[in-house]
Design a protein around this motif. Structure first.
Motif, PDB file in Angstrom:
ATOM      1  N   GLU A   1       0.742  -1.196   0.144  1.00 16.00           N
ATOM      2  CA  GLU A   1      -0.041   0.100   0.122  1.00 16.00           C
ATOM      3  C   GLU A   1       0.895   1.167  -0.010  1.00 16.00           C
ATOM      4  OE1 GLU A   1      -0.197  -2.693   1.976  1.00 16.00           O
ATOM      5  OE2 GLU A   1      -2.332  -3.454   1.115  1.00 16.00           O
ATOM      6  N   ASP A   2       1.848   1.364   0.698  1.00 18.69           N
ATOM      7  CA  ASP A   2       2.946   2.372   0.894  1.00 18.69           C
ATOM      8  C   ASP A   2       3.531   2.645  -0.468  1.00 18.69           C
ATOM      9  OD1 ASP A   2       2.202   2.666   3.442  1.00 18.69           O
ATOM     10  OD2 ASP A   2       3.896   1.912   4.113  1.00 18.69           O
TER      11      ASP A   2
ATOM     12  N   GLU B   1       2.246   1.457  -3.568  1.00 18.04           N
ATOM     13  CA  GLU B   1       1.353   2.260  -4.318  1.00 18.04           C
ATOM     14  C   GLU B   1       1.163   3.690  -4.185  1.00 18.04           C
ATOM     15  OE1 GLU B   1      -2.198  -0.064  -4.179  1.00 18.04           O
ATOM     16  OE2 GLU B   1      -1.223  -1.708  -5.425  1.00 18.04           O
ATOM     17  N   ALA B   2       1.082   4.151  -2.943  1.00 17.97           N
ATOM     18  CA  ALA B   2       0.878   5.590  -2.496  1.00 17.97           C
ATOM     19  C   ALA B   2       1.971   6.443  -3.142  1.00 17.97           C
ATOM     20  CB  ALA B   2       0.554   5.644  -0.897  1.00 17.97           C
TER      21      ALA B   2
ATOM     22  N   GLN C   1      -0.494   0.190  -9.993  1.00 18.87           N
ATOM     23  CA  GLN C   1      -0.918  -1.119  -9.229  1.00 18.87           C
ATOM     24  C   GLN C   1       0.167  -2.190  -9.893  1.00 18.87           C
ATOM     25  OE1 GLN C   1      -4.837  -2.656 -10.371  1.00 18.87           O
ATOM     26  NE2 GLN C   1      -4.433  -4.597  -9.433  1.00 18.87           N
TER      27      GLN C   1
END
Length: 273
Positions: free
Chosen positions: A4-5, A7-8, A33
């Motif tokens: 998630e990090d 991707e952010a 993604q």
């Protein structure tokens, strides 16, 4: 840094450096993604604790969008984004990342796939132990690599089952590639110490490994081989171990049609074959 990090961080970098350069918001989200997943799943940890991010990327797109993706400034920006992400995540690269583009006719203009691998430089001892003249009788251990294959033109899988594989236009080659860019006798694969080594046979258009011209090179799973622009991907279900790396998972080719890469290279001055 978790997925998630990653991707952010990728999303913020792309919004800054590629604003308006990608084809729509959905494409931007998809590349974030795919790239984040590829980096997360293909990062390896060496015995000394250093984490190596993949440095060879193959972007698979629809033929209708290939021209857009092949713009040099776009690929250069993506490479810089990958480097910046690596620094932020505490990752290292064995060499500067490279990105190649391939097309897959089964994809729509809104779809894309991404393949990634970690190409590790050979040590001096490794290179010395595997160099050989393809025209000479070799006395080294010619143990066959297990489950090796080449992916040709995106849809053809050619199993490598013999210790010597000759590649070219001539019909007496082991692997015949009927393309005018390929020389009659273009290249040779030879099994040496459990690995395949590719030799360029003084071809007109040259042999390139991950974008770099080479007269000979040890092949590792995920390597992109270009024979004067005709591209192949070397794969192996059970690659030989690397003593300088911690244990890693075997290379797993994507399911379905497995595309290969088209490497953009500068025009090469022709010489007589």
């Amino acid at each position: 840094m978790n997925l998630e990090d990653i991707e952010a961080r990728l999303k913020s970098l792309i919004e800054v450096h590629l604003a308006g350069a990608l084809i729509g918001k959905s494409t931007e989200d998809l590349i974030v993604q795919k790239l984040a997943t590829a980096i997360k799943e293909n990062t390896i940890t060496k015995s000394n604790g250093i984490r190596l991010a993949p440095n060879v990327y193959t972007l698979v797109v629809a033929p209708s969008t290939a021209g857009h993706w092949q713009q040099p400034h776009l690929l250069d920006k993506l490479v810089e984004i990958i480097k910046t992400l690596g620094i932020d995540a505490g990752l290292k690269f064995e060499s500067s990342p490279i990105i190649t583009i391939t097309t897959d006719a089964s994809l729509s203009s809104e779809q894309l796939n991404l393949l990634a691998s970690n190409q590790v430089k050979d040590t001096m001892e490794d290179t010395q132990n595997t160099t050989a003249d393809p025209d000479e009788n070799i006395a080294e251990d010619n143990t066959m690599p297990e489950n090796a294959f080449l992916i040709i033109e995106g849809v053809k899988v050619f199993p490598l089952r013999t210790p010597v594989v000759n590649i070219g236009r001539r019909l007496d080659n082991t692997l015949v590639i009927d393309d005018p860019r390929v020389s009659r006798n273009h290249a040779q694969l030879r099994a040496i110490k459990g690995r395949y080594v590719i030799f360029d046979l003084n071809s007109t258009g040259g042999t390139f490994i991950n974008g770099q011209r080479a007269s000979q090179s040890v092949l590792y799973p995920g390597d992109v081989v270009s024979l004067a622009g005709v591209a192949l991907i070397f794969g192996q279900d059970n690659p030989p171990p690397r003593p300088d790396l911690a244990p890693t998972s075997p290379f797993e080719p994507p399911k379905g049609e497995r595309p290969t890469a088209v490497i953009r290279t500068s025009p090469i001055k022709k010489k007589n074959e």
